[in-house]
Design a protein around this motif. Structure first.
Motif, PDB file in Angstrom:
ATOM      1  N   ARG A  99       0.910  -1.314   0.149  1.00 55.68           N
ATOM      2  CA  ARG A  99      -0.009   0.004   0.101  1.00 55.68           C
ATOM      3  C   ARG A  99       0.822   1.247  -0.139  1.00 55.68           C
ATOM      4  NH1 ARG A  99      -5.382  -0.845   3.125  1.00 55.68           N
ATOM      5  NH2 ARG A  99      -6.106  -2.702   2.355  1.00 55.68           N
ATOM      6  N   CYS A 100       2.294   0.967   0.116  1.00 55.68           N
ATOM      7  CA  CYS A 100       3.097   2.223   0.283  1.00 55.68           C
ATOM      8  C   CYS A 100       3.846   2.179  -0.973  1.00 55.68           C
ATOM      9  CB  CYS A 100       4.038   2.302   1.440  1.00 55.68           C
ATOM     10  SG  CYS A 100       3.014   3.010   3.139  1.00 55.68           S
ATOM     11  N   GLU A 101       4.108   1.005  -1.623  1.00 56.02           N
ATOM     12  CA  GLU A 101       5.193   1.052  -2.608  1.00 56.02           C
ATOM     13  C   GLU A 101       4.385   1.762  -4.132  1.00 56.02           C
ATOM     14  OE1 GLU A 101       5.608  -3.075  -3.110  1.00 56.02           O
ATOM     15  OE2 GLU A 101       6.745  -3.289  -1.283  1.00 56.02           O
ATOM     16  N   SER A 102       5.434   2.472  -4.804  1.00 52.90           N
ATOM     17  CA  SER A 102       4.988   3.041  -5.938  1.00 52.90           C
ATOM     18  C   SER A 102       4.068   2.321  -7.070  1.00 52.90           C
ATOM     19  CB  SER A 102       6.257   3.767  -6.669  1.00 52.90           C
ATOM     20  OG  SER A 102       6.918   2.680  -7.216  1.00 52.90           O
ATOM     21  N   GLY A 103       2.989   3.147  -7.445  1.00 48.22           N
ATOM     22  CA  GLY A 103       2.171   2.334  -8.262  1.00 48.22           C
ATOM     23  C   GLY A 103       1.228   1.257  -7.546  1.00 48.22           C
ATOM     24  N   GLY A 104       1.288   1.089  -6.165  1.00 47.68           N
ATOM     25  CA  GLY A 104       0.410   0.053  -5.314  1.00 47.68           C
ATOM     26  C   GLY A 104      -0.856   0.435  -5.396  1.00 47.68           C
ATOM     27  N   GLY A 105      -1.337   1.790  -5.484  1.00 43.83           N
ATOM     28  CA  GLY A 105      -2.769   2.006  -5.612  1.00 43.83           C
ATOM     29  C   GLY A 105      -3.659   1.767  -4.104  1.00 43.83           C
ATOM     30  N   GLY A 106      -3.246   1.061  -3.564  1.00 46.21           N
ATOM     31  CA  GLY A 106      -4.103   0.583  -2.097  1.00 46.21           C
ATOM     32  C   GLY A 106      -5.005  -0.450  -2.709  1.00 46.21           C
ATOM     33  N   SER A 107      -6.100  -0.763  -2.068  1.00 45.38           N
ATOM     34  CA  SER A 107      -7.224  -1.492  -2.289  1.00 45.38           C
ATOM     35  C   SER A 107      -8.486  -0.973  -1.502  1.00 45.38           C
ATOM     36  CB  SER A 107      -6.945  -2.774  -1.780  1.00 45.38           C
ATOM     37  OG  SER A 107      -6.928  -2.956  -0.359  1.00 45.38           O
ATOM     38  N   ASP A 108      -9.412  -1.427  -2.081  1.00 44.03           N
ATOM     39  CA  ASP A 108     -10.846  -0.830  -1.608  1.00 44.03           C
ATOM     40  C   ASP A 108     -11.139  -1.491  -0.143  1.00 44.03           C
ATOM     41  OD1 ASP A 108     -11.298   0.571  -3.770  1.00 44.03           O
ATOM     42  OD2 ASP A 108     -12.380  -0.998  -4.912  1.00 44.03           O
ATOM     43  N   ASP A 109     -11.402  -0.734   0.785  1.00 45.71           N
ATOM     44  CA  ASP A 109     -11.900  -1.084   1.977  1.00 45.71           C
ATOM     45  C   ASP A 109     -13.590  -1.640   1.955  1.00 45.71           C
ATOM     46  OD1 ASP A 109      -9.811  -0.231   3.063  1.00 45.71           O
ATOM     47  OD2 ASP A 109     -10.118   1.326   3.730  1.00 45.71           O
ATOM     48  N   ASP A 110     -14.168  -2.102   3.000  1.00 47.93           N
ATOM     49  CA  ASP A 110     -15.318  -2.275   2.979  1.00 47.93           C
ATOM     50  C   ASP A 110     -16.706  -1.416   2.484  1.00 47.93           C
ATOM     51  OD1 ASP A 110     -14.647  -5.135   3.726  1.00 47.93           O
ATOM     52  OD2 ASP A 110     -15.075  -4.547   5.995  1.00 47.93           O
ATOM     53  N   ASN A 111     -16.141  -0.016   2.876  1.00 45.77           N
ATOM     54  CA  ASN A 111     -16.893   1.443   2.611  1.00 45.77           C
ATOM     55  C   ASN A 111     -16.782   1.593   1.194  1.00 45.77           C
ATOM     56  OD1 ASN A 111     -14.620   2.467   3.026  1.00 45.77           O
ATOM     57  ND2 ASN A 111     -15.293   3.725   4.558  1.00 45.77           N
ATOM     58  N   GLY A 112     -15.841   0.816   0.362  1.00 46.44           N
ATOM     59  CA  GLY A 112     -15.588   1.482  -1.222  1.00 46.44           C
ATOM     60  C   GLY A 112     -14.386   2.460  -1.476  1.00 46.44           C
ATOM     61  N   SER A 113     -13.913   3.105  -0.016  1.00 44.34           N
ATOM     62  CA  SER A 113     -12.843   3.913  -0.050  1.00 44.34           C
ATOM     63  C   SER A 113     -11.690   3.299  -0.599  1.00 44.34           C
ATOM     64  CB  SER A 113     -12.742   4.918   1.069  1.00 44.34           C
ATOM     65  OG  SER A 113     -12.437   4.365   2.069  1.00 44.34           O
ATOM     66  N   THR A 114     -10.460   3.952  -0.772  1.00 42.46           N
ATOM     67  CA  THR A 114      -8.889   3.328  -1.108  1.00 42.46           C
ATOM     68  C   THR A 114      -8.068   3.954   0.109  1.00 42.46           C
ATOM     69  OG1 THR A 114      -9.397   3.272  -3.487  1.00 42.46           O
ATOM     70  CG2 THR A 114      -7.312   2.852  -2.591  1.00 42.46           C
ATOM     71  N   THR A 115      -7.441   3.230   0.587  1.00 40.19           N
ATOM     72  CA  THR A 115      -6.380   3.371   1.683  1.00 40.19           C
ATOM     73  C   THR A 115      -5.120   3.545   1.118  1.00 40.19           C
ATOM     74  OG1 THR A 115      -7.802   2.598   3.306  1.00 40.19           O
ATOM     75  CG2 THR A 115      -5.411   2.981   3.992  1.00 40.19           C
ATOM     76  N   ARG A 116      -4.451   4.380   0.946  1.00 41.90           N
ATOM     77  CA  ARG A 116      -3.110   4.571   0.639  1.00 41.90           C
ATOM     78  C   ARG A 116      -2.122   4.981   1.799  1.00 41.90           C
ATOM     79  NH1 ARG A 116       0.335   3.334  -3.264  1.00 41.90           N
ATOM     80  NH2 ARG A 116       1.962   5.123  -3.699  1.00 41.90           N
ATOM     81  N   GLY A 117      -1.176   4.008   2.063  1.00 40.07           N
ATOM     82  CA  GLY A 117      -0.259   4.183   2.947  1.00 40.07           C
ATOM     83  C   GLY A 117       0.770   5.149   2.964  1.00 40.07           C
ATOM     84  N   SER A 118       1.504   5.583   4.024  1.00 34.78           N
ATOM     85  CA  SER A 118       2.655   6.519   4.137  1.00 34.78           C
ATOM     86  C   SER A 118       3.684   5.761   4.901  1.00 34.78           C
ATOM     87  CB  SER A 118       2.282   7.821   4.669  1.00 34.78           C
ATOM     88  OG  SER A 118       1.306   8.647   3.751  1.00 34.78           O
ATOM     89  N   TYR A 119       4.982   6.050   4.340  1.00 29.17           N
ATOM     90  CA  TYR A 119       5.892   5.310   5.403  1.00 29.17           C
ATOM     91  C   TYR A 119       6.068   6.144   6.424  1.00 29.17           C
ATOM     92  CZ  TYR A 119       7.519   2.340   1.894  1.00 29.17           C
ATOM     93  OH  TYR A 119       7.571   1.377   0.803  1.00 29.17           O
TER      94      TYR A 119
END
Length: 99
Positions: free
Chosen positions: A45-65
């Motif tokens: 979720r932090c790696e470049s191009g990872g984009g995150g994934s959808d949570d149960d509520n449909g939003s995308t969680t993008r991480g930071s280091y």
């Protein structure tokens, strides 16, 4: 009284110097974290191009280091999102605490 040979003194001093340099140049721990909740996330979720994934509520969680600190109950504390703000420790090193 026994005298140390000069090579023993030089080698011992070199070992101390090497340990000091290595400790000062060490990288702080790095974790992928949700910047809002400070919950630890999978590294993709932090790696470049990872984009995150959808949570149960449909939003995308993008991480930071998150650097340094510790993890307790899947949440981080005691570190910083700013790598330069984290003290890596070591003999003779200077730095600031987390933020």
């Amino acid at each position: 009284m026994r005298r140390l040979r000069s090579s023993t003194v030089v080698l011992g001093g070199m070992g101390v110097l090497a340990a000091t340099i290595t400790a000062c140049g060490a990288e702080p721990d790095r974790r992928c974290v949700d910047p809002l909740t400070r919950e630890e996330l999978p590294s993709y979720r932090c790696e470049s191009g990872g984009g995150g994934s959808d949570d149960d509520n449909g939003s995308t969680t993008r991480g930071s280091y998150y650097y340094g600190g510790s993890v307790r109950d899947k949440r981080v504390s005691g570190g910083s999102f700013d790598k330069t703000a984290v003290d890596t420790g070591g003999f003779g090193c200077s730095g600031t605490g987390g933020g």
